[in-house]
Scaffold this motif. Structure first.
Motif, mmCIF file in Angstrom:
data_model
loop_
_atom_site.group_PDB
_atom_site.id
_atom_site.type_symbol
_atom_site.label_atom_id
_atom_site.label_comp_id
_atom_site.label_asym_id
_atom_site.label_seq_id
_atom_site.Cartn_x
_atom_site.Cartn_y
_atom_site.Cartn_z
ATOM 1 N N ASP A 23 96.539 80.995 23.965
ATOM 2 C CA ASP A 23 97.069 80.824 22.611
ATOM 3 C C ASP A 23 96.099 81.280 21.524
ATOM 4 N N LEU A 24 94.855 81.640 21.913
ATOM 5 C CA LEU A 24 93.872 82.071 20.920
ATOM 6 C C LEU A 24 93.507 83.546 21.059
ATOM 7 N N ARG A 25 94.113 84.235 22.007
ATOM 8 C CA ARG A 25 93.720 85.623 22.244
ATOM 9 C C ARG A 25 94.064 86.534 21.072
ATOM 10 N N HIS A 26 95.115 86.180 20.314
ATOM 11 C CA HIS A 26 95.440 86.990 19.135
ATOM 12 C C HIS A 26 94.408 86.786 18.036
ATOM 13 N N VAL A 27 93.714 85.642 18.064
ATOM 14 C CA VAL A 27 92.689 85.352 17.061
ATOM 15 C C VAL A 27 91.406 86.105 17.378
ATOM 16 N N PHE A 28 90.982 86.057 18.660
ATOM 17 C CA PHE A 28 89.710 86.659 19.048
ATOM 18 C C PHE A 28 89.859 88.117 19.478
ATOM 19 N N GLY A 29 91.102 88.550 19.683
ATOM 20 C CA GLY A 29 91.329 89.947 19.995
ATOM 21 C C GLY A 29 90.852 90.361 21.373
ATOM 22 N N LYS A 30 90.703 89.421 22.288
ATOM 23 C CA LYS A 30 90.231 89.741 23.637
ATOM 24 C C LYS A 30 90.566 88.593 24.580
ATOM 25 N N GLY A 31 90.421 88.852 25.860
ATOM 26 C CA GLY A 31 90.723 87.840 26.867
ATOM 27 C C GLY A 31 89.509 87.074 27.344
ATOM 28 N N LYS A 32 88.316 87.568 27.006
ATOM 29 C CA LYS A 32 87.105 86.862 27.411
ATOM 30 C C LYS A 32 86.004 87.100 26.380
ATOM 31 N N ILE A 33 85.049 86.179 26.359
ATOM 32 C CA ILE A 33 83.886 86.313 25.485
ATOM 33 C C ILE A 33 82.656 86.333 26.362
ATOM 34 N N THR A 34 81.792 87.310 26.131
ATOM 35 C CA THR A 34 80.563 87.420 26.922
ATOM 36 C C THR A 34 79.348 87.380 26.005
ATOM 37 N N VAL A 35 78.292 86.735 26.485
ATOM 38 C CA VAL A 35 77.036 86.641 25.746
ATOM 39 C C VAL A 35 75.890 86.936 26.709
ATOM 40 N N PRO A 36 75.065 87.961 26.455
ATOM 41 C CA PRO A 36 73.957 88.273 27.367
ATOM 42 C C PRO A 36 72.890 87.182 27.342
ATOM 43 N N LEU A 37 72.325 86.866 28.513
ATOM 44 C CA LEU A 37 71.276 85.862 28.627
ATOM 45 C C LEU A 37 69.889 86.486 28.802
#
Length: 439
Positions: A23-37
């Motif tokens: 329900d939030l994919r239209h807000v973030f414009g993607k299916g996943k969020i990635t952050v490098p460690l």
């Protein structure tokens, strides 16, 4: 197997990977969020990942709860702003693309400022603040109400609805021109307190540079004139008023509710929250309340035993003593509201009211039963029978002993503990039902 939850191997190092809810994919414009460690060590990645996961999930919650001001375009801007802390590069790219799409839209400046984090819609952080303060529904609604009034007032003045645009001069004008019109000083003080606390939190979190509501004094009450009726404020019932109320009706749950209030000193919400299992062993067990002192046991008065037995008969332990009251809707966190409104109508019907000088609220209300219980117990105590003392009264009604806490609290409360059951029983039984009015 090593823990790899929320982790993904990418190139030569680990990164956090969290799926965006559908329900939030239209807000973030993607299916996943990635952050490098920035590490190739799985052990270190497991140590670092939780802080990033928490940030990402907090952004999901903020996106769901945040209802920004200014219509769909500002809502989109505020939601785009959420991505900035998670993926600045993607945020900049999407922001630039959206600005190009909007072209000559007159709201483009506002959109850019909100999406970039330059301007903050007044209610943008409201949900985070009320969660932080653990506000009850009523308090959260009061804050939302006064912010709504502020936004309407700002629109009429042509002022942008942003935190950064509210200075001390505007805050003072809002008080004078809006809040102080037709409201009591006490009510205005309450609303002003909510605004001060919200802006104080905004400033602490770096969302505001000043708190324009600090040191905004309210006008003093006008001096008394000869024509004004005397007004001593909230009070206990007189014996005549008490008799009128207790014997004025025999229908519904009101007679039982009033007698329990008068013969126990409990607050209305405490009574309405009582379950059958809270009325056993000869005591009312109050498990929550207005303060920490509210958690207490109160002996059930002799004149209430038949009432409690009648109301408990055939009911499950978890059933409410006053099961006639409706279940609480999501918009309320107090069970007693319907009872309070019904009692007010009844009180006025039997002619128990006091509103000097046309004041909005009566000096006598349901809480006056509690005041009357305390007055009657105090009067009995003054007869010096030695069965109970002021600390017993504080224990029974759930007050702290504010008047002597720095003098005798250690000696009379901390060391000996709470009042004895026999002292509490003596105090409760000292309060007597009045005689019924003569017809």
């Amino acid at each position: 197997m090593p823990d790899q939850r929320y982790l993904e191997w990418h190139g030569s190092q680990w990164r956090v990977r969290v799926k965006v809810p559908q329900d939030l994919r239209h807000v973030f414009g993607k299916g996943k969020i990635t952050v490098p460690l920035h590490t190739d060590s799985l052990a270190k990645a497991n140590q670092l990942k939780w802080a990033e996961v928490a940030k990402i999930k907090a952004s999901f919650e903020a996106a769901r709860k945040g209802i920004p001001d200014g219509g769909p375009l500002m809502a989109e801007a505020a939601q785009l702003r959420l991505q900035k802390t998670i993926n600045p590069t993607a945020h900049q790219s999407r922001l630039a693309s959206r600005i190009d799409e909007l072209g000559g839209d007159p709201e483009i400046i506002d959109f850019t400022e909100v999406a970039s984090g330059i301007s903050t819609p007044i209610s943008h952080h409201l949900s985070a603040f009320t969660t932080h303060k653990a506000y009850r529904i009523k308090s959260a609604a009061d804050l939302e109400r006064v912010l709504g009034w502020l936004k309407v007032w700002l629109k009429r003045r042509g002022v942008p609805l942003y935190v950064e645009d509210i200075d001390r001069k505007l805050a003072g004008a809002f008080l004078e021109e809006f809040l102080l019109r037709g409201r009591s000083t006490k009510k205005v003080s309450s609303y002003l307190g909510f605004l001060r606390e919200y802006w104080r939190w905004l400033k602490q979190r770096g969302h505001a540079t000043e708190n324009p509501w600090l040191d905004q004094d309210l006008p003093k009450a006008p001096r008394r004139t000869r024509e004004l009726e005397p007004d001593k404020g909230k009070r206990a019932y007189t014996d005549d008023e008490l008799a009128k109320l207790l014997y004025g009706t025999t229908s519904g749950y009101m007679p039982d509710l009033m007698r329990i209030a008068y013969l126990s000193g409990m607050r209305l919400e405490e009574i309405c929250q009582l379950q059958i299992k809270d009325c056993t062993g000869g005591n009312f067990h109050v498990w929550q309340g207005k303060t920490a002192n509210a958690i207490r046991d109160i002996p059930i008065h002799t004149d209430l035993k038949a009432t409690i037995e009648k109301r408990s008969k055939g009911k499950a332990p978890e059933a409410h003593l006053f099961d006639e009251l409706p279940d609480m809707p999501a918009s309320r966190d107090t069970r007693s509201d319907p009872a309070s409104k019904r009692f007010t109508r009844y009180r006025r019907e039997v002619g128990v009211d006091e509103r000097p000088n046309g004041k909005a609220k009566s000096n006598v209300d349901f809480h006056s039963f509690r005041r009357t219980f305390i007055r009657k117990a105090r009067d009995a105590m003054e007869k010096a029978n030695g069965a109970f003392n002021p600390w017993t009264l504080a224990d029974v009604v759930g007050h702290d002993d504010e008047g002597v806490k720095d003098v005798l609290k250690l000696t009379m409360v901390d060391y000996p503990g709470a009042a004895s059951r026999s002292a509490k029983r003596a105090l409760v039984e000292s309060v007597k039902l009045p005689e019924a009015p003569r017809k």
